[in-house]
Write an enzyme that holds these catalytic residues in place. Sequence first.
Site, PDB file in Angstrom:
ATOM      1  N   CYS A  78     -24.983  -7.018   2.926  1.00  0.00           N
ATOM      2  CA  CYS A  78     -23.969  -6.091   2.395  1.00  0.00           C
ATOM      3  C   CYS A  78     -23.228  -5.450   3.577  1.00  0.00           C
ATOM      4  O   CYS A  78     -23.873  -4.854   4.445  1.00  0.00           O
ATOM      5  CB  CYS A  78     -24.640  -5.023   1.533  1.00  0.00           C
ATOM      6  SG  CYS A  78     -23.483  -3.702   1.085  1.00  0.00           S
ATOM      7  N   ARG A  93     -18.386 -21.822  -9.742  1.00  0.00           N
ATOM      8  CA  ARG A  93     -17.359 -21.369 -10.696  1.00  0.00           C
ATOM      9  C   ARG A  93     -16.232 -20.628  -9.972  1.00  0.00           C
ATOM     10  O   ARG A  93     -15.071 -20.749 -10.338  1.00  0.00           O
ATOM     11  CB  ARG A  93     -18.000 -20.482 -11.761  1.00  0.00           C
ATOM     12  CG  ARG A  93     -18.929 -21.300 -12.673  1.00  0.00           C
ATOM     13  CD  ARG A  93     -19.390 -20.514 -13.861  1.00  0.00           C
ATOM     14  NE  ARG A  93     -18.267 -19.989 -14.606  1.00  0.00           N
ATOM     15  CZ  ARG A  93     -18.346 -18.939 -15.405  1.00  0.00           C
ATOM     16  NH1 ARG A  93     -19.489 -18.310 -15.562  1.00  0.00           N
ATOM     17  NH2 ARG A  93     -17.285 -18.516 -16.063  1.00  0.00           N
ATOM     18  N   HIS A 108     -16.324  -7.842 -18.569  1.00  0.00           N
ATOM     19  CA  HIS A 108     -17.524  -8.604 -18.204  1.00  0.00           C
ATOM     20  C   HIS A 108     -17.562  -8.963 -16.719  1.00  0.00           C
ATOM     21  O   HIS A 108     -18.285  -9.864 -16.312  1.00  0.00           O
ATOM     22  CB  HIS A 108     -17.610  -9.893 -19.043  1.00  0.00           C
ATOM     23  CG  HIS A 108     -17.942  -9.628 -20.484  1.00  0.00           C
ATOM     24  ND1 HIS A 108     -17.801 -10.577 -21.478  1.00  0.00           N
ATOM     25  CD2 HIS A 108     -18.410  -8.512 -21.099  1.00  0.00           C
ATOM     26  CE1 HIS A 108     -18.171 -10.058 -22.647  1.00  0.00           C
ATOM     27  NE2 HIS A 108     -18.529  -8.812 -22.439  1.00  0.00           N
ATOM     28  N   VAL A 121     -13.957 -13.862 -16.826  1.00  0.00           N
ATOM     29  CA  VAL A 121     -14.230 -13.495 -15.439  1.00  0.00           C
ATOM     30  C   VAL A 121     -13.310 -14.253 -14.482  1.00  0.00           C
ATOM     31  O   VAL A 121     -13.418 -14.124 -13.271  1.00  0.00           O
ATOM     32  CB  VAL A 121     -15.729 -13.715 -15.089  1.00  0.00           C
ATOM     33  CG1 VAL A 121     -16.607 -12.770 -15.910  1.00  0.00           C
ATOM     34  CG2 VAL A 121     -16.164 -15.161 -15.326  1.00  0.00           C
TER      35      VAL A 121
HETATM   36  P1  OAD Z   1     -16.493 -18.405 -26.901  1.00  0.00           P
HETATM   37  O1  OAD Z   1     -16.749 -19.722 -26.234  1.00  0.00           O
HETATM   38  O2  OAD Z   1     -17.608 -17.782 -27.652  1.00  0.00           O
HETATM   39  O3  OAD Z   1     -15.273 -18.549 -27.912  1.00  0.00           O
HETATM   40  C1  OAD Z   1     -14.055 -19.111 -27.534  1.00  0.00           C
HETATM   41  C2  OAD Z   1     -13.114 -19.087 -28.723  1.00  0.00           C
HETATM   42  O4  OAD Z   1     -11.867 -19.603 -28.308  1.00  0.00           O
HETATM   43  C3  OAD Z   1     -13.580 -19.940 -29.922  1.00  0.00           C
HETATM   44  O5  OAD Z   1     -13.432 -19.205 -31.130  1.00  0.00           O
HETATM   45  C4  OAD Z   1     -12.628 -21.149 -29.891  1.00  0.00           C
HETATM   46  O6  OAD Z   1     -12.316 -21.619 -31.194  1.00  0.00           O
HETATM   47  C5  OAD Z   1     -11.390 -20.526 -29.264  1.00  0.00           C
HETATM   48  N1  OAD Z   1     -10.545 -21.495 -28.559  1.00  0.00           N
HETATM   49  C6  OAD Z   1     -10.903 -22.632 -27.911  1.00  0.00           C
HETATM   50  N2  OAD Z   1      -9.843 -23.235 -27.375  1.00  0.00           N
HETATM   51  C7  OAD Z   1      -8.755 -22.464 -27.684  1.00  0.00           C
HETATM   52  C8  OAD Z   1      -7.358 -22.564 -27.438  1.00  0.00           C
HETATM   53  N3  OAD Z   1      -6.819 -23.562 -26.736  1.00  0.00           N
HETATM   54  N4  OAD Z   1      -6.554 -21.592 -27.930  1.00  0.00           N
HETATM   55  C9  OAD Z   1      -7.066 -20.559 -28.641  1.00  0.00           C
HETATM   56  N5  OAD Z   1      -8.377 -20.416 -28.921  1.00  0.00           N
HETATM   57  C10 OAD Z   1      -9.214 -21.353 -28.448  1.00  0.00           C
HETATM   58  O7  OAD Z   1     -15.928 -17.418 -25.777  1.00  0.00           O
HETATM   59  P2  OAD Z   1     -15.824 -15.818 -25.825  1.00  0.00           P
HETATM   60  O8  OAD Z   1     -15.549 -15.343 -27.192  1.00  0.00           O
HETATM   61  O9  OAD Z   1     -14.881 -15.436 -24.738  1.00  0.00           O
HETATM   62  O10 OAD Z   1     -19.897 -13.126 -21.704  1.00  0.00           O
HETATM   63  O11 OAD Z   1     -17.286 -15.418 -25.401  1.00  0.00           O
HETATM   64  C11 OAD Z   1     -17.591 -14.057 -25.269  1.00  0.00           C
HETATM   65  C12 OAD Z   1     -18.589 -13.848 -24.164  1.00  0.00           C
HETATM   66  O12 OAD Z   1     -19.689 -14.723 -24.376  1.00  0.00           O
HETATM   67  C13 OAD Z   1     -18.104 -14.251 -22.789  1.00  0.00           C
HETATM   68  O13 OAD Z   1     -17.309 -13.276 -22.137  1.00  0.00           O
HETATM   69  C14 OAD Z   1     -19.385 -14.414 -22.046  1.00  0.00           C
HETATM   70  C15 OAD Z   1     -20.257 -15.067 -23.094  1.00  0.00           C
HETATM   71  O14 OAD Z   1     -21.533 -14.578 -23.124  1.00  0.00           O
HETATM   72  C16 OAD Z   1     -20.453 -12.946 -20.509  1.00  0.00           C
HETATM   73  O15 OAD Z   1     -20.509 -13.812 -19.666  1.00  0.00           O
HETATM   74  C17 OAD Z   1     -20.987 -11.582 -20.292  1.00  0.00           C
END
Ligand code: OAD
Length: 235
Positions: free
Chosen positions: A138, A58, A111, A95
């Site tokens: 490290c 990644r 995160h 990230v």
């Molecule tokens: P999600 O995958 O849960 O949600 C992404 C959101 O972005 C969804 O509501 C989609 O509808 C929206 N989306 C997709 N494409 C888009 C676009 N082009 N424009 C606008 N919106 C769009 O991702 P997060 O909410 O970021 O944590 O997830 C939260 C956390 O869940 C992440 O940070 C990660 C994961 O566990 C860790 O890794 C600690």
Amino acid sequence: MNVNKIVILTGAGISAESGIKTFRDTGGLWEDHPVEQVATPEGYAADPALVQRFYNLRRAALKDVEPNPAHVALATLQREMQARGGEIMIVTQNVDDLHERGGAKNVVHMHGELKRVFCAACDHHMDCDYDIFVETTCPACKTTSTVRPDIVWFGEIPYHMDAIERAIKKCDLFVSIGTSGAVYPAAGFVQIAKHYGADTLELNLEVSQGSYHFDETRLGKAGSIVPDWVKEMVG
Ligand code: OAD
């Protein structure tokens, strides 16, 4: 612009048009791995080599993506706000480094960051633009097998929570962009903002789990609706 203090929360949706998969859409970011395997301390303990490989891939993939107009627009808003004496905090759950490459400064990565690693033995955190392995030593304490991705996994405490909550409690406007509202504590920020009197706006592709908390939700792709909103803000 009659708003003086803004907190912006971003999630995977803001980077989707740059080509980084979101988590909860089809074929999501965990790349067919069970989340427990690659995003928990237990998964790392069970198979550190697999987890290091997952994050190495990644990290390397960041070289193939570019910031999109939403990242650039937020950086413009940040510069304009600061030029006018306002305060703006950009908090991201992402990230990746696309906010920074789009021109934003002091982005709060709650995160963690793919391009950071730390030593679990001495807590030395460092920039990292290369692969790390179980055998990596490290540079600070010289211990081997303790350098790990600086990613907040499930069950770990997100970074900078005090500073984020302080900023949310005093902001006039809280804006959530491209996040599903599925993961706490970020999903609860809108409620704190509302409780302390801020206006709240959501910009997302679709109605999210948390949409009903917001005063206003605008639906569309971040690459279009974020620059449009920023134009409204800065005139
Ligand atoms: P999600 O995958 O849960 O949600 C992404 C959101 O972005 C969804 O509501 C989609 O509808 C929206 N989306 C997709 N494409 C888009 C676009 N082009 N424009 C606008 N919106 C769009 O991702 P997060 O909410 O970021 O944590 O997830 C939260 C956390 O869940 C992440 O940070 C990660 C994961 O566990 C860790 O890794 C600690």
